[in-house]
Scaffold this motif. Sequence first.
Motif, PDB file in Angstrom:
ATOM      1  N   UNK A 139      16.481  30.642  40.678  1.00 11.68           N
ATOM      2  CA  UNK A 139      16.888  29.466  39.843  1.00 11.68           C
ATOM      3  C   UNK A 139      15.715  28.845  39.039  1.00 11.68           C
ATOM      4  N   UNK A 140      14.590  29.565  39.235  1.00 11.86           N
ATOM      5  CA  UNK A 140      13.439  29.114  38.496  1.00 11.86           C
ATOM      6  C   UNK A 140      13.731  28.836  37.004  1.00 11.86           C
ATOM      7  N   UNK A 141      13.304  28.005  36.357  1.00 12.60           N
ATOM      8  CA  UNK A 141      13.513  27.826  34.885  1.00 12.60           C
ATOM      9  C   UNK A 141      15.050  27.364  34.329  1.00 12.60           C
ATOM     10  N   UNK A 142      15.876  27.191  35.193  1.00 12.27           N
ATOM     11  CA  UNK A 142      17.358  26.881  34.952  1.00 12.27           C
ATOM     12  C   UNK A 142      17.076  25.221  34.349  1.00 12.27           C
ATOM     13  N   UNK A 143      18.381  25.002  33.578  1.00 13.52           N
ATOM     14  CA  UNK A 143      18.359  23.606  32.930  1.00 13.52           C
ATOM     15  C   UNK A 143      19.403  22.881  33.609  1.00 13.52           C
ATOM     16  N   UNK A 144      20.071  22.014  33.278  1.00  9.78           N
ATOM     17  CA  UNK A 144      20.873  20.880  33.769  1.00  9.78           C
ATOM     18  C   UNK A 144      20.215  20.084  34.831  1.00  9.78           C
TER      19      UNK A 144
ATOM     20  N   UNK B 120      26.183  20.386  47.165  1.00  3.88           N
ATOM     21  CA  UNK B 120      25.839  21.321  46.061  1.00  3.88           C
ATOM     22  C   UNK B 120      25.875  22.818  46.556  1.00  3.88           C
ATOM     23  N   UNK B 121      26.392  23.553  45.585  1.00  2.16           N
ATOM     24  CA  UNK B 121      26.610  25.000  46.039  1.00  2.16           C
ATOM     25  C   UNK B 121      26.000  25.983  45.072  1.00  2.16           C
ATOM     26  N   UNK B 122      25.320  27.143  45.495  1.00  4.55           N
ATOM     27  CA  UNK B 122      24.629  28.008  44.780  1.00  4.55           C
ATOM     28  C   UNK B 122      25.201  29.369  44.974  1.00  4.55           C
ATOM     29  N   UNK B 123      25.548  30.037  43.795  1.00  6.30           N
ATOM     30  CA  UNK B 123      26.218  31.336  43.954  1.00  6.30           C
ATOM     31  C   UNK B 123      25.394  32.268  43.043  1.00  6.30           C
ATOM     32  N   UNK B 124      24.700  33.163  43.106  1.00  9.37           N
ATOM     33  CA  UNK B 124      23.825  34.068  42.331  1.00  9.37           C
ATOM     34  C   UNK B 124      23.948  35.585  42.721  1.00  9.37           C
ATOM     35  N   UNK B 125      23.669  36.172  41.593  1.00  6.64           N
ATOM     36  CA  UNK B 125      23.715  37.833  41.806  1.00  6.64           C
ATOM     37  C   UNK B 125      22.505  38.114  42.145  1.00  6.64           C
ATOM     38  N   UNK B 126      22.169  38.944  43.388  1.00  7.83           N
ATOM     39  CA  UNK B 126      20.850  39.409  43.755  1.00  7.83           C
ATOM     40  C   UNK B 126      21.069  40.730  44.558  1.00  7.83           C
ATOM     41  N   UNK B 127      20.242  41.665  44.577  1.00  4.84           N
ATOM     42  CA  UNK B 127      20.504  42.666  45.637  1.00  4.84           C
ATOM     43  C   UNK B 127      19.913  42.255  46.815  1.00  4.84           C
ATOM     44  N   UNK B 128      20.412  43.220  47.826  1.00  2.00           N
ATOM     45  CA  UNK B 128      20.214  43.001  49.238  1.00  2.00           C
ATOM     46  C   UNK B 128      18.876  42.811  49.546  1.00  2.00           C
ATOM     47  N   UNK B 129      18.466  41.699  50.097  1.00  2.00           N
ATOM     48  CA  UNK B 129      17.090  41.522  50.606  1.00  2.00           C
ATOM     49  C   UNK B 129      16.676  42.365  51.779  1.00  2.00           C
ATOM     50  N   UNK B 130      15.897  43.104  51.565  1.00  2.00           N
ATOM     51  CA  UNK B 130      15.754  44.085  52.862  1.00  2.00           C
ATOM     52  C   UNK B 130      15.246  43.376  54.113  1.00  2.00           C
TER      53      UNK B 130
ATOM     54  N   UNK C 265      15.846  32.336  59.055  1.00  2.00           N
ATOM     55  CA  UNK C 265      14.522  31.832  58.295  1.00  2.00           C
ATOM     56  C   UNK C 265      14.737  31.005  57.284  1.00  2.00           C
ATOM     57  N   UNK C 266      14.812  29.885  57.417  1.00  2.00           N
ATOM     58  CA  UNK C 266      15.000  28.521  56.485  1.00  2.00           C
ATOM     59  C   UNK C 266      13.973  28.476  55.189  1.00  2.00           C
ATOM     60  N   UNK C 267      12.940  28.826  55.623  1.00  3.35           N
ATOM     61  CA  UNK C 267      11.626  28.882  54.718  1.00  3.35           C
ATOM     62  C   UNK C 267      11.908  30.221  53.718  1.00  3.35           C
ATOM     63  N   UNK C 268      12.635  31.432  54.388  1.00 10.79           N
ATOM     64  CA  UNK C 268      12.736  32.558  53.604  1.00 10.79           C
ATOM     65  C   UNK C 268      13.897  32.108  52.418  1.00 10.79           C
ATOM     66  N   UNK C 269      14.863  31.453  53.061  1.00 15.11           N
ATOM     67  CA  UNK C 269      16.088  31.283  52.111  1.00 15.11           C
ATOM     68  C   UNK C 269      15.681  30.251  50.870  1.00 15.11           C
ATOM     69  N   UNK C 270      14.877  29.423  51.415  1.00 16.24           N
ATOM     70  CA  UNK C 270      14.461  28.470  50.361  1.00 16.24           C
ATOM     71  C   UNK C 270      13.699  29.081  49.112  1.00 16.24           C
ATOM     72  N   UNK C 271      12.783  30.079  49.619  1.00 17.94           N
ATOM     73  CA  UNK C 271      12.140  31.035  48.598  1.00 17.94           C
ATOM     74  C   UNK C 271      12.996  31.488  47.648  1.00 17.94           C
ATOM     75  N   UNK C 272      13.802  32.462  48.315  1.00 15.56           N
ATOM     76  CA  UNK C 272      14.785  33.169  47.400  1.00 15.56           C
ATOM     77  C   UNK C 272      15.482  32.283  46.517  1.00 15.56           C
TER      78      UNK C 272
END
Length: 396
Positions: A249-254, A221-231, A237-244
């Motif tokens: 992707x919250x609310x997306x379909x498929x 599975x691959x995810x690419x998404x537009x997002x400003x730099x996280x300061x 930090x795996x937990x931070x990556x999961x939260x971001x």
Amino acid sequence: MTGKVNPTVLISGAGIAGTTLAYWLARHGFRPTIVERAAGLRSSGNPVDVRGPAVAVAERMGVMPRLRQAGTQVAAMSFVNGRGRQVGRVNMRALRQAAGSQEVEVTRTDLATILYEASEDSAEILFGDTMTALRQDGDGVDVAFGKAAPRRFDLVIGADGLHSATRRLAFGPESRFVRHMGLYVATMPLDGPAGNETDVVLHNAPGRMVALHPVHGRALAAFIFRHPAVQDFNQSDLAQHKRILADAYAGDAWRVPELLNQVRAADDLWFDSVSQVRIGSWANGRVALLGDAASSVSLFGDGSTLAMAGAYTLAEELAATPDDPHSAFARYERRHRILVDPRQGNVATAAALMVPATRAGVIARNLATRLWPAAAAASWLRKRITPSRRLTPVTA
């Protein structure tokens, strides 16, 4: 280094660029040592392409048959809507044939392993260690390590990726050279098959893409998404990556809710910014940069091809003037920038194709995949890598 037999070269990073460089340096009479921070081989499972000049390098190394055997065998990219209905498809196999391409797609893990096994007899390899300080003079570089005793080398090459320790030690802090390109990318292996064993299946929402890529009976599975730099972004930090990722992707379909559940449970998630490295010169005295450490490039998988081609060129130029590494570094950079510079301008185009920012952009891209003439697509494919200077014969 005048008149010195078998000059010593420290290569930081046992990835694609570092192992390819070690292979060719050894064949030119150098004595390479590789230092790798990880305890063993490590690489994401991301699919990458070996194409253009990298095919010639792989053939000269004798690894092309193994790469073809390890190929993912992907035939097409299919685009689906939120209900899973196909709304576009690009026949990649036909495009490669139309373009006369000899490229092969493999996972980065397979590519790194094959190149490492080809080069492991060419170099001393220090796993589980890293450079902590560099001090150079006119004749060599004194290197301090985290674990090993300090040593002196004739040259040091940083092939240690986007977050290069070599670049930080010899050129300056990462913030001076690394530019966030407005996107993040994450990949994660899944336990089961992809469902479609011939097509990469992609779903887009505005500013976001998720893809399922078949790899030898399993799925990535691959995810690419537009997002400003996280300061406060922390690369470890795996937990931070999961939260971001979950927030983006919250609310997306498929199949996105299902995949996010797997993200939350994952212990093998690769996550990083899509960034470019811009640096005025790739060399500082007896220290030079290679691969992503010098010029992280694009979203189209060109990085591996450019790393292999750059490693070959660097070894060739050092062999041409072993007593004058400064001139060799300059020639390597001049030649290799011909390949790299056009690719660094393609991130916006790649993002528009893969991650359209608006719903109208998603619709237009999907429509284009059905109307795209095969001849135009083949021409585009040929231009993805600028034709390289012809590889010269390798001498032992």
